[in-house]
Scaffold this motif. Structure first.
Motif, PDB file in Angstrom:
ATOM      1  N   GLY A 166     -24.191 -65.715  -4.180  1.00  0.00           N
ATOM      2  CA  GLY A 166     -26.088 -66.516  -4.073  1.00  0.00           C
ATOM      3  C   GLY A 166     -25.009 -67.683  -3.625  1.00  0.00           C
ATOM      4  N   SER A 167     -23.831 -68.549  -3.710  1.00  0.00           N
ATOM      5  CA  SER A 167     -22.590 -69.581  -2.696  1.00  0.00           C
ATOM      6  C   SER A 167     -23.499 -69.915  -1.541  1.00  0.00           C
ATOM      7  N   ILE A 168     -24.098 -70.929  -1.506  1.00  0.00           N
ATOM      8  CA  ILE A 168     -24.227 -71.332   0.092  1.00  0.00           C
ATOM      9  C   ILE A 168     -22.383 -71.811   0.750  1.00  0.00           C
ATOM     10  N   THR A 169     -21.664 -72.713  -0.257  1.00  0.00           N
ATOM     11  CA  THR A 169     -20.547 -72.595   0.082  1.00  0.00           C
ATOM     12  C   THR A 169     -19.737 -71.812   0.720  1.00  0.00           C
ATOM     13  N   GLN A 170     -19.358 -70.507  -0.910  1.00  0.00           N
ATOM     14  CA  GLN A 170     -18.493 -69.905  -1.157  1.00  0.00           C
ATOM     15  C   GLN A 170     -18.995 -69.128   0.463  1.00  0.00           C
ATOM     16  N   ALA A 171     -20.803 -68.980   0.535  1.00  0.00           N
ATOM     17  CA  ALA A 171     -20.421 -67.577   1.647  1.00  0.00           C
ATOM     18  C   ALA A 171     -20.318 -68.259   2.811  1.00  0.00           C
ATOM     19  N   SER A 172     -20.117 -69.704   3.565  1.00  0.00           N
ATOM     20  CA  SER A 172     -20.197 -69.991   4.479  1.00  0.00           C
ATOM     21  C   SER A 172     -19.081 -69.809   5.133  1.00  0.00           C
ATOM     22  N   GLU A 173     -17.835 -70.136   4.183  1.00  0.00           N
ATOM     23  CA  GLU A 173     -16.795 -69.601   4.468  1.00  0.00           C
ATOM     24  C   GLU A 173     -16.235 -68.501   5.012  1.00  0.00           C
ATOM     25  N   GLN A 174     -16.898 -68.053   3.849  1.00  0.00           N
ATOM     26  CA  GLN A 174     -16.341 -66.425   4.162  1.00  0.00           C
ATOM     27  C   GLN A 174     -16.637 -65.983   5.440  1.00  0.00           C
ATOM     28  N   LEU A 175     -18.409 -66.501   5.964  1.00  0.00           N
ATOM     29  CA  LEU A 175     -18.664 -66.165   7.138  1.00  0.00           C
ATOM     30  C   LEU A 175     -18.468 -67.042   8.355  1.00  0.00           C
ATOM     31  N   PHE A 176     -17.034 -68.031   8.036  1.00  0.00           N
ATOM     32  CA  PHE A 176     -16.662 -68.998   8.579  1.00  0.00           C
ATOM     33  C   PHE A 176     -17.709 -70.028  10.057  1.00  0.00           C
ATOM     34  N   ILE A 177     -18.238 -70.092   9.035  1.00  0.00           N
ATOM     35  CA  ILE A 177     -19.514 -70.737   9.744  1.00  0.00           C
ATOM     36  C   ILE A 177     -20.034 -72.667   8.980  1.00  0.00           C
ATOM     37  N   HIS A 178     -20.629 -73.056   9.198  1.00  0.00           N
ATOM     38  CA  HIS A 178     -21.474 -74.741   8.290  1.00  0.00           C
ATOM     39  C   HIS A 178     -22.287 -73.771   7.685  1.00  0.00           C
ATOM     40  N   LYS A 179     -22.729 -74.592   6.138  1.00  0.00           N
ATOM     41  CA  LYS A 179     -23.361 -74.447   5.716  1.00  0.00           C
ATOM     42  C   LYS A 179     -24.773 -74.506   5.958  1.00  0.00           C
ATOM     43  N   ASN A 180     -24.858 -75.598   7.116  1.00  0.00           N
ATOM     44  CA  ASN A 180     -26.180 -75.848   7.513  1.00  0.00           C
ATOM     45  C   ASN A 180     -26.958 -74.900   8.642  1.00  0.00           C
ATOM     46  N   THR A 181     -25.629 -73.860   9.478  1.00  0.00           N
ATOM     47  CA  THR A 181     -25.793 -72.604  10.270  1.00  0.00           C
ATOM     48  C   THR A 181     -25.737 -72.049   8.786  1.00  0.00           C
ATOM     49  N   LEU A 182     -25.769 -71.417   7.803  1.00  0.00           N
ATOM     50  CA  LEU A 182     -26.023 -70.919   6.790  1.00  0.00           C
ATOM     51  C   LEU A 182     -27.495 -70.746   6.412  1.00  0.00           C
ATOM     52  N   GLN A 183     -27.909 -72.023   5.855  1.00  0.00           N
ATOM     53  CA  GLN A 183     -29.113 -71.940   6.010  1.00  0.00           C
ATOM     54  C   GLN A 183     -30.308 -71.540   6.791  1.00  0.00           C
ATOM     55  N   TYR A 184     -29.999 -72.175   7.635  1.00  0.00           N
ATOM     56  CA  TYR A 184     -30.881 -71.818   9.210  1.00  0.00           C
ATOM     57  C   TYR A 184     -30.663 -70.319   9.352  1.00  0.00           C
ATOM     58  N   ARG A 185     -29.901 -69.391   9.299  1.00  0.00           N
ATOM     59  CA  ARG A 185     -29.859 -67.653   9.079  1.00  0.00           C
ATOM     60  C   ARG A 185     -31.070 -67.461   7.827  1.00  0.00           C
TER      61      ARG A 185
END
Length: 301
Positions: A245-264
């Motif tokens: 559930g870590s936004i930071t770690q998940a965004s790094e794994q997906l190679f996207i910005h944290k804000n982009t992940l939050q948007y999705r």
């Protein structure tokens, strides 16, 4: 540098005390820095060892060597345990979550010290314990004691999921996923009792679900999604849950910005009515992911 004024005979003893106190403070600061460096190195190693896809044999060898230097034996039989504080939705911020995890980590390490081969790793909103040994009953006893102590200290219950025993990187990655799945069940069980992952229980449950029912569940939860779009949502959920559930770690794994992940994730909430960042709502999404990965359902839209 520390200075003191006065007659030498009068201030000599006082100066010696100040000198000793300064030495102690400096030593404590050095030890604290060393402890922080070790914790950061351990976190980096464990995350790489458990979650990163490393195919190069030489890179894997170097990674295992790093574990040995940190005092972590990668060849031991271990049981993955996932623990998560159960808090009312919307009642805590990121800082409070980290404070709870710090308390939980201290509580667990008292019963499962590193000197006995046990290893802990905080990720997102959960704590991962790699229990050293193959005795699941002993691991459960430790978890019950930790849950009781955590409840006494914080007045919050603890959801606990226990995976199967494994040796080596791949088996422990599997054990972690099992423990995470069991932890989700624990969070949604009255009394938050400790849950175990048993291959037979999960397989029997899935085998009893008709394929058409699985498709209907996914179609209902993901309305209007074709196979490709559904596949993309499942990839997102897999990474998000793997990262605790870590936004930071998940965004790094997906190679996207944290804000982009939050948007999705916000789009996912609008689509399904469920938010994976909310522990109660995440269960429905995790069930969908489990069905999708275990049976390979397609919506046929």
């Amino acid at each position: 540098m520390v200075g003191i004024s006065g007659e030498p005979d009068e201030v000599r003893d006082f100066g010696a005390i100040i000198k000793r106190m300064t030495e102690i403070l400096i030593s404590e600061a050095v030890l604290k820095d060393q402890s922080l460096l070790y914790d950061n190195a351990k976190h980096t190693f464990l995350y790489s060892w458990l979650f990163e896809n490393i195919s190069d044999p030489e890179a894997r060898k170097q990674l295992e060597l790093s574990g040995q230097l940190l005092g972590i034996d990668t060849g031991l039989a271990r049981i993955a345990v996932v623990m998560r504080p159960v808090v009312p939705a919307g009642t805590q911020d990121a800082l409070e979550t980290q404070q709870l995890l710090t308390v939980l980590n201290r509580t667990v390490t008292l019963s499962a010290p590193a000197s006995h081969g046990h290893v802990t790793l905080t990720m997102g909103t959960e704590l991962l314990l790699l229990f050293s040994g193959s005795d699941i009953r002993r691991a459960a006893e430790l978890c019950r004691a930790a849950a009781a102590s955590f409840l006494f200290r914080t007045h919050l219950p603890l959801a606990v999921g226990i995976g199967t025993c494994g040796t080596g990187r791949e088996e422990l990655r599997k054990s972690y996923r099992e423990a995470e799945r069991a932890c989700f069940l624990s969070m949604n069980t009255k009394g938050n009792e400790i849950k175990y992952f048993t291959e037979s229980d999960v397989s029997l449950l899935l085998q009893q679900l008709p394929l058409e029912s699985c498709r209907e569940y996914l179609t209902h939860l993901f309305p209007g999604c074709g196979d490709e779009e559904l596949h993309q949502w499942m990839l997102l959920l897999r990474v998000f849950f793997d990262c605790g559930g870590s936004i930071t770690q998940a965004s790094e794994q997906l190679f996207i910005h944290k804000n982009t992940l939050q948007y999705r994730l916000n789009k996912l909430r609008q689509l399904t009515g469920c938010d994976p960042r909310n522990s109660k709502e995440a269960f429905s999404l995790y069930a969908a992911l489990t069905i999708y990965e275990s049976i390979g359902c397609h919506t046929n839209n």
